[in-house]
Each structure stands twice: as C-alpha cells, then as structure tokens.
Design a protein around this motif. Structure first.
Motif, PDB file in Angstrom:
ATOM      1  N   ARG A 203      -4.912  12.862  -1.284  1.00 38.04           N
ATOM      2  CA  ARG A 203      -5.340  11.495  -1.537  1.00 38.04           C
ATOM      3  C   ARG A 203      -4.284  10.531  -0.982  1.00 38.04           C
ATOM      4  N   PHE A 204      -4.778   9.574  -0.188  1.00 37.52           N
ATOM      5  CA  PHE A 204      -3.917   8.555   0.404  1.00 37.52           C
ATOM      6  C   PHE A 204      -4.395   7.182  -0.055  1.00 37.52           C
ATOM      7  N   ILE A 205      -3.427   6.258  -0.252  1.00 36.39           N
ATOM      8  CA  ILE A 205      -3.722   4.880  -0.667  1.00 36.39           C
ATOM      9  C   ILE A 205      -3.311   3.957   0.471  1.00 36.39           C
ATOM     10  N   ILE A 206      -4.253   3.111   0.909  1.00 30.38           N
ATOM     11  CA  ILE A 206      -3.988   2.188   2.012  1.00 30.38           C
ATOM     12  C   ILE A 206      -3.111   1.038   1.484  1.00 30.38           C
ATOM     13  N   LEU A 207      -1.969   0.810   2.135  1.00 27.46           N
ATOM     14  CA  LEU A 207      -1.028  -0.228   1.703  1.00 27.46           C
ATOM     15  C   LEU A 207      -0.982  -1.400   2.656  1.00 27.46           C
ATOM     16  N   ASP A 208      -1.155  -1.165   3.941  1.00 28.77           N
ATOM     17  CA  ASP A 208      -0.981  -2.242   4.907  1.00 28.77           C
ATOM     18  C   ASP A 208      -1.820  -1.939   6.135  1.00 28.77           C
ATOM     19  N   THR A 209      -1.963  -2.935   6.998  1.00 26.34           N
ATOM     20  CA  THR A 209      -2.731  -2.792   8.226  1.00 26.34           C
ATOM     21  C   THR A 209      -2.160  -3.740   9.259  1.00 26.34           C
ATOM     22  N   ASP A 210      -2.593  -3.609  10.501  1.00 28.88           N
ATOM     23  CA  ASP A 210      -2.102  -4.493  11.546  1.00 28.88           C
ATOM     24  C   ASP A 210      -3.060  -5.673  11.718  1.00 28.88           C
ATOM     25  N   GLU A 211      -2.683  -6.626  12.590  1.00 20.09           N
ATOM     26  CA  GLU A 211      -3.469  -7.836  12.776  1.00 20.09           C
ATOM     27  C   GLU A 211      -4.790  -7.548  13.487  1.00 20.09           C
ATOM     28  N   TYR A 212      -4.828  -6.504  14.318  1.00 16.34           N
ATOM     29  CA  TYR A 212      -6.070  -6.228  15.056  1.00 16.34           C
ATOM     30  C   TYR A 212      -7.188  -5.828  14.093  1.00 16.34           C
ATOM     31  N   VAL A 213      -6.839  -5.202  12.989  1.00 20.28           N
ATOM     32  CA  VAL A 213      -7.851  -4.806  12.015  1.00 20.28           C
ATOM     33  C   VAL A 213      -8.513  -6.033  11.411  1.00 20.28           C
ATOM     34  N   LEU A 214      -7.703  -7.066  11.096  1.00 20.58           N
ATOM     35  CA  LEU A 214      -8.268  -8.289  10.532  1.00 20.58           C
ATOM     36  C   LEU A 214      -9.199  -8.976  11.539  1.00 20.58           C
ATOM     37  N   LYS A 215      -8.794  -9.013  12.813  1.00 21.26           N
ATOM     38  CA  LYS A 215      -9.637  -9.629  13.830  1.00 21.26           C
ATOM     39  C   LYS A 215     -10.961  -8.872  13.982  1.00 21.26           C
ATOM     40  N   TYR A 216     -10.875  -7.544  13.918  1.00 20.04           N
ATOM     41  CA  TYR A 216     -12.100  -6.757  14.077  1.00 20.04           C
ATOM     42  C   TYR A 216     -13.022  -6.928  12.871  1.00 20.04           C
ATOM     43  N   MET A 217     -12.425  -6.986  11.667  1.00 17.60           N
ATOM     44  CA  MET A 217     -13.227  -7.165  10.468  1.00 17.60           C
ATOM     45  C   MET A 217     -13.884  -8.534  10.440  1.00 17.60           C
TER      46      MET A 217
ATOM     47  N   VAL B 181      -8.849   1.005  18.416  1.00 20.77           N
ATOM     48  CA  VAL B 181      -8.285   1.825  17.363  1.00 20.77           C
ATOM     49  C   VAL B 181      -7.845   0.924  16.223  1.00 20.77           C
ATOM     50  N   LEU B 182      -8.223   1.291  14.998  1.00 24.25           N
ATOM     51  CA  LEU B 182      -7.788   0.579  13.795  1.00 24.25           C
ATOM     52  C   LEU B 182      -6.690   1.385  13.133  1.00 24.25           C
ATOM     53  N   ARG B 183      -5.556   0.670  12.844  1.00 27.25           N
ATOM     54  CA  ARG B 183      -4.401   1.376  12.293  1.00 27.25           C
ATOM     55  C   ARG B 183      -4.106   0.826  10.908  1.00 27.25           C
ATOM     56  N   TYR B 184      -3.748   1.793   9.996  1.00 26.52           N
ATOM     57  CA  TYR B 184      -3.466   1.439   8.604  1.00 26.52           C
ATOM     58  C   TYR B 184      -2.218   2.192   8.176  1.00 26.52           C
ATOM     59  N   LEU B 185      -1.507   1.582   7.225  1.00 24.12           N
ATOM     60  CA  LEU B 185      -0.342   2.214   6.609  1.00 24.12           C
ATOM     61  C   LEU B 185      -0.752   2.715   5.238  1.00 24.12           C
ATOM     62  N   ALA B 186      -0.435   3.971   4.925  1.00 21.39           N
ATOM     63  CA  ALA B 186      -0.864   4.581   3.669  1.00 21.39           C
ATOM     64  C   ALA B 186       0.278   5.368   3.076  1.00 21.39           C
ATOM     65  N   VAL B 187       0.167   5.592   1.781  1.00 16.99           N
ATOM     66  CA  VAL B 187       1.127   6.396   1.038  1.00 16.99           C
ATOM     67  C   VAL B 187       0.387   7.563   0.397  1.00 16.99           C
ATOM     68  N   LEU B 188       1.054   8.682   0.255  1.00 21.04           N
ATOM     69  CA  LEU B 188       0.450   9.899  -0.307  1.00 21.04           C
ATOM     70  C   LEU B 188       0.538   9.868  -1.822  1.00 21.04           C
ATOM     71  N   GLU B 189      -0.589  10.054  -2.505  1.00 17.05           N
ATOM     72  CA  GLU B 189      -0.626  10.115  -3.959  1.00 17.05           C
ATOM     73  C   GLU B 189      -0.330  11.552  -4.377  1.00 17.05           C
ATOM     74  N   SER B 190       0.861  11.777  -4.880  1.00 13.22           N
ATOM     75  CA  SER B 190       1.292  13.130  -5.199  1.00 13.22           C
ATOM     76  C   SER B 190       2.237  13.082  -6.385  1.00 13.22           C
ATOM     77  N   PRO B 191       2.178  14.085  -7.274  1.00 12.79           N
ATOM     78  CA  PRO B 191       3.119  14.127  -8.409  1.00 12.79           C
ATOM     79  C   PRO B 191       4.514  14.580  -8.001  1.00 12.79           C
ATOM     80  N   ILE B 192       4.705  14.998  -6.761  1.00 13.81           N
ATOM     81  CA  ILE B 192       6.014  15.468  -6.314  1.00 13.81           C
ATOM     82  C   ILE B 192       6.882  14.246  -6.000  1.00 13.81           C
TER      83      ILE B 192
END
Length: 630
Positions: free
Chosen positions: A492-506, A409-420
């Motif tokens: 719409r979501f913007i990717i801000l961060d990821t864990d170390e396993y994602v870098l190893k897999y990439m 499983v690849l995990r990412y941290l994202a923020v919601l793009e919203s005018p609210i």
C-alpha cells in the motif's frame, strides 16, 4: 424201333440242351450234363467224379501198361497262399483316470489284426470324434513278443474270451469276425463263446438325454391365431443415444403381433436424412425379457433362443406409453400409440389414460463462453487471446490513444504504508503512462540508508484490489490524488505530492476527475507555492515533515468534513489529559477513538496517527484533532 423213336420225337416239345457252366462262391466251374436234348436222362454221366477217378486208376495193366506216378503238387509260399488274409479280433483295455472327478477309469475299444502271411500283428483304436484322446494306430504292424524267452504270438494263441498282454498293456479279446472264426475252426481250434463288449461309463452317461419336466399346457395357440389374426399393436418410440460419442435421438415404430406374441422394430426415415434405406432394425421374433442364469452367454446371434433359455418373454402388458424398455441392449422410450392400441388396452387391461408425450427436440441453452482461470503470467488480455483462436494473436491496441498521449507521463510522490520502522522514510516516484495505462515505480536511492534504490516495479498494468480475475479493473489517472492509497501487488502506497504537469493535465481533463481529487491537487500546489512566514520557513527548514503533516491534515478535513465527532473529540482527549501535556497513552487513544466512532482503519487516518506518534507509548492528539476541526 425206329418208328417208336420217331413217335417220341414227335411228342417232344422242348429241344434245348442242358447248361454245362455254373458259378460257386463267385468262381466259374464246369459241370457234366446229366440230361440230354429234350430232357432225356444220360446213362453214361451218372457216376460221380470220385467214382470216375477210381475207375480210371483201375485200368488193366496188361492193356494200358504200368500207370505213371502222379506229379507232386506245386509248392506255394506262405506269403502267396495267405496274401491279404487277416484275422480280426475285437478287444478292449481299461485305462485309469487319476486327475478327473467325473470318471475313475476309461474303457477303450480296439481291433487286433493278425496277418497270416508273416505272423505280424497290429492294434488299432477306431477314432471317435471330439473324444480328446489320441486315437488311431496304437501298435504298428510287427511281430509281438509273447514272453521273456523270445517267443512271438501265433494265431494258435488267439481265441475269444482270453487276455493277452502286449507291451505291458492287457487286452481282453471278446469276439472275432466270420472269416477268423471259419479259419480257426478249419485248423481244429475250438473257439470260446463270444462276450459282450465292455462300454465306457462316461460315454454312456453323456448319451443319456437330459431329464425334462414338461407340464402340459391348456393354452390353445390355434385359438390365439384365429382370434388375433391381423391384429397388431403399434407404438411410437425413440432411442436416445446422445450420451455416447456421435450419438443421436432416433425415432422407431414397434409392432406387437397379438397372434403369436412377436415383436418387430421398424426405423422411421426422413427425407434426405443420409441413412441407408433399411426399414427393419429388428426382424419379427419373440423377445426374451428374463433369461436363465446359465443362458446369459447363449450365442443369440447364431442360434435361436428356445423356452429352455428364457424365464419370461415380453408380452403386451410390458409395452406402456410413457415407460422405457430394453430390447437387444437398446433402451426405447414409448411416447405414443395408435387408436387401436388404446382401445385394446382399455378393453384388455382397463387402462384409459395413455396420453401422448411430447418428445420434440428442444434447442439446448447457449453455452456460455467462459474463460479459464487466470494463470498469473503476463496480462489478462494476453492470456485470454489463447482461448479465442488456435494461433493466438496480440490483443488490439488503441492506436489513436497511443498517438495522442505519446510521451505523456504523470508523476507522483508516494510513501510506503508499512509497520516496519525502516520503511517510514522511503519515498517512491509513481510514473503513470497515459498512452498504455501502465505504471512504473522508482525508488530514489538514499545514501547510507541500507536500502538499494532503483527500479521498484517495471511498466505494467496494476489491478485494483477486490476486483475479479475474470473482469479486472486497472488503476486510471482519476485514482491518483493527494492522500490516495494505491495498492500494488499487496503493498500500500499513499500519494504525498505531484508535479506541476499533473495539475495542468487534470485541469485540461477535468471531466475525468472528481471535484475532490482536483481540489486536493490545487490546494497542495497553492500551499507549496505560497510565501511562508520567516518563522515557518525556518521551522520548515528544520523539520521537513511539517509540510507533509499539513497536507495530510488538509486532505482528511476534506474527506471527513461531515463526520459527527468533530465537536466532541477535543473535549474527550482533554478529559483524559490531566496534565495538559497534549499527549495520551496509545491504548487510551484508541479507546477514545472507538467510543467516538473515529475511522482509525482509514489509510489517511493511519498515516496521521503514525506522524503524531511520539515514542512507543504516547500520541500527540493536538495535531490529530486538527484534522477533525472546522
């Protein structure tokens, strides 16, 4: 004397006896002979029967005594004397017809019978076929009242040329039969002269034949027969019935006989075509082209059509190669003819161009198998399986891929793009399952935020924007990197961060990712692991958004490193910042960006403008310009 008698006998040639029996009015009677053998006249039989009876009654009383009284005649009752003796009178009566426009009254002829044995009468109307009237016995046999005093009709009251009223209906007696006439005259009744029977005007009108206008023709059918005998025009035609259910295109041969203008249609059978061997579709006959308006419902299948029902017949000029004609409700297309037909049309009508038309069967283009529109329920692959088989089966899965990538499983941290404003501080965790290419979204709950956290989206495949429904394109691992914008069902979501396993897999699967995406993850991880100065660490502890801002600026620098506005963007903002405060008005900020062709519509640039905003009307352009500097 004896010698004379002998001489007479010798002279005789006929010795037969006279006939004493005879018939009168059908009855056998006895008559006295007036001549003897050989035709000699008898003297003792010359008196009549009346004279003999008179002589018998004058017998002498002294000789024979007193004559005896003749016995009285035998009594014969009326039902025996007049048995089967009936008087017959011909009569008619007039009947009003109020509900018809074709006739105002109707004449109905009847027979009046008078039975002498019991003085009864009956009235019978002869039955006329297809008259539409109840006919037959109008008045059954009975004694009929003549007046209100109870008197009944007697044969003495009947005569020719009189009116009699029976049950309120007046009958006019016009004539009687011979027996009736003889009987009435024998009883001393003088008969009136007979009258003519009245005729029904509507019946007589129907008997009149229709008026026909026949114009004599100078056309000689015998000449046509002798001239065109055994000359037949042959046409090759097809009947295309493919538009109807189970219809097909069949081939026929049409023969037109010039001798009598008749048409014949023959079927063309192929070997093993599975059809019954009936060669004729239509027997040889004249074919009507235009019918009379009133003859459209003519029973053609039962009766033969004559010239009265047809305005125009099919002739040879109606059969032309390349044209269609309708015969018996079927449309035949003529595509060819034989050489004799071509010569005839050239000599008769001057038509020389009769080329053969190619009507060979062409293979229809293959039908493109198109799937129906996606209904929005489940995955597209699951919905498509309903169209491939009557009993749908589950789509095949890549078992090897599922075994290799199980529990990856690849995990990412994202923020919601919203005018609210409330959505700016919300964070989401994207989980990408490599075994099934599905995505799930989880929102960590924040205490006292007013938003219920938890599962935001269950496991499902997410379609990329602007992809077609028939050929959907799903998000893959290569689409997730720092600063990437992921659109999930309109959000719409913007990717801000990821864990170390994602870098190893990439790094282990670098061929699946672009160099920019791999570099963005590597730089982000290095900055996160590098020891920060004490001042920066303190500032980071005080302001946790600085780390996100730096990462965003780094991503924008890599994506827009070749942008043409890098050199002039800082000078443009400083010109309008008179006080050197580092802030400009929002309206002025967008005008400057528009003049320098800054891509403010990009999702990363929008996120940078949001983070550089200060209040409602000011934007910090120092941090914004850093993203476009070298």
């Amino acid at each position: 004397m004896p010698s004379l008698n002998v001489g007479k006998l010798l002279d005789k040639t006929a010795f037969h006896r006279s006939q004493t029996l005879g018939y009168r009015n059908g009855y056998a009677i006895v008559r006295r002979p007036t001549v003897g053998i050989g035709g000699d006249r008898l003297q003792f039989n010359q008196l009549s029967q009346a004279e003999l009876d008179e002589l018998a009654s004058k017998a002498p009383v002294l000789t024979y005594g007193q004559p005896k009284q003749a016995p009285p005649a035998d009594f014969i009752p009326a039902h025996v004397a007049f048995d089967k003796k009936v008087l017959k009178f011909d009569a008619y009566f007039q009947e009003d017809v109020p509900m018809s426009t074709e006739e105002q009254y109707r004449i109905r002829q009847v027979n009046i019978y008078y039975y002498l044995e019991d003085d009864s009468m009956s009235v019978i109307e002869p039955v006329v076929e297809n008259s539409g009237i109840l006919q037959g016995k109008l008045i059954k046999r009975q004694r009929l009242a003549k007046n209100d005093r109870g008197d009944h009709y007697h044969w003495k009251d009947l005569n020719r040329g009189i009116n009699i009223t029976i049950y309120g209906k007046t009958f006019r007696v016009v004539d009687c039969d011979q027996f009736t006439q003889v009987f009435l005259e024998s009883q001393g009744i003088e008969l009136n002269p007979p009258e003519k029977m009245a005729l029904d005007p509507y019946t007589e009108l129907r008997k009149q034949p229709l008026r026909k206008y026949v114009t004599p023709s100078d056309f000689d059918q015998l000449k046509q027969f002798l001239t065109f005998d055994k000359q037949v025009l042959r046409f090759y035609a097809i009947w295309d019935d493919t538009d109807s259910m189970y219809g097909e295109c069949r081939t026929y041969i049409i023969h037109y006989y010039l001798m009598d203008d008749t048409v014949e249609i023959r079927e063309v059978h192929e070997r093993n075509d599975g059809r019954d061997p009936f060669p004729l579709l239509m027997n040889r006959q004249r074919m009507p082209k235009v019918l009379v308006e009133n003859a459209k419902n003519f029973p053609q299948c039962v009766l033969e059509i004559s010239d009265q029902e047809v305005l125009e017949w099919y002739t040879a000029k109606d059969f032309i190669v390349g044209k269609s004609l309708t015969i018996l409700g079927r449309t035949f297309f003529i595509y060819d003819c034989d050489p004799f037909t071509r010569r005839y049309y050239k000599e008769k009508f001057g038509i020389t161009d009769l080329p053969r038309i190619d009507v060979s069967k062409r293979e229809p283009p293959p039908v493109k198998q198109e799937l129906p529109p996606y209904n929005g329920f489940g995955l597209v692959e699951d919905s498509a399986q309903n169209c491939f088989a009557l009993i749908p089966k589950a789509p095949k899965k890549d078992v090897i891929k599922m075994l290799v990538n199980d529990n990856k499983v690849l995990r990412y941290l994202a923020v919601l793009e919203s005018p609210i404003p409330e959505d700016k501080d919300r964070r989401f965790v994207f989980s990408y399952f490599l075994a099934t290419d599905m995505i799930s979204i989880f929102e960590p709950p924040v205490r006292n935020s007013g938003i219920i956290g938890g599962k935001y989206l269950g496991r499902t495949k997410v379609v990329k924007p602007y992809s077609t429904v028939d050929n959907p394109v799903y998000y893959g691992p290569s689409d997730f990197f720092i600063g990437a914008v992921i659109e999930v069902f309109g959000h719409r979501f913007i990717i801000l961060d990821t864990d170390e396993y994602v870098l190893k897999y990439m790094e282990s699967n670098a061929a699946q990712y672009s160099p920019e995406a791999l570099a963005s993850i590597q730089n982000h991880v290095r900055k996160r692991e590098a020891p920060a100065p004490e001042a920066e660490s303190k500032q980071t502890e005080k302001d946790p958004g600085v780390q996100e801002l730096e990462a965003l600026i780094d991503t924008i620098q890599k994506q827009l490193k070749d942008h043409s506005c890098k050199d002039n963007i800082r000078e443009a903002f400083q010109i309008y910042d008179k006080e050197a405060s580092g802030y400009v008005d929002r309206d002025m900020f967008f005008k400057i960006c528009e003049s320098l062709n800054v891509p403010v519509d990009d999702s990363l640039v929008k996120e940078l403008i949001r983070m550089c905003s200060h209040g409602e009307g000011k934007i910090n352009y120092y941090n914004f310009v850093r993203a476009f500097s070298n």
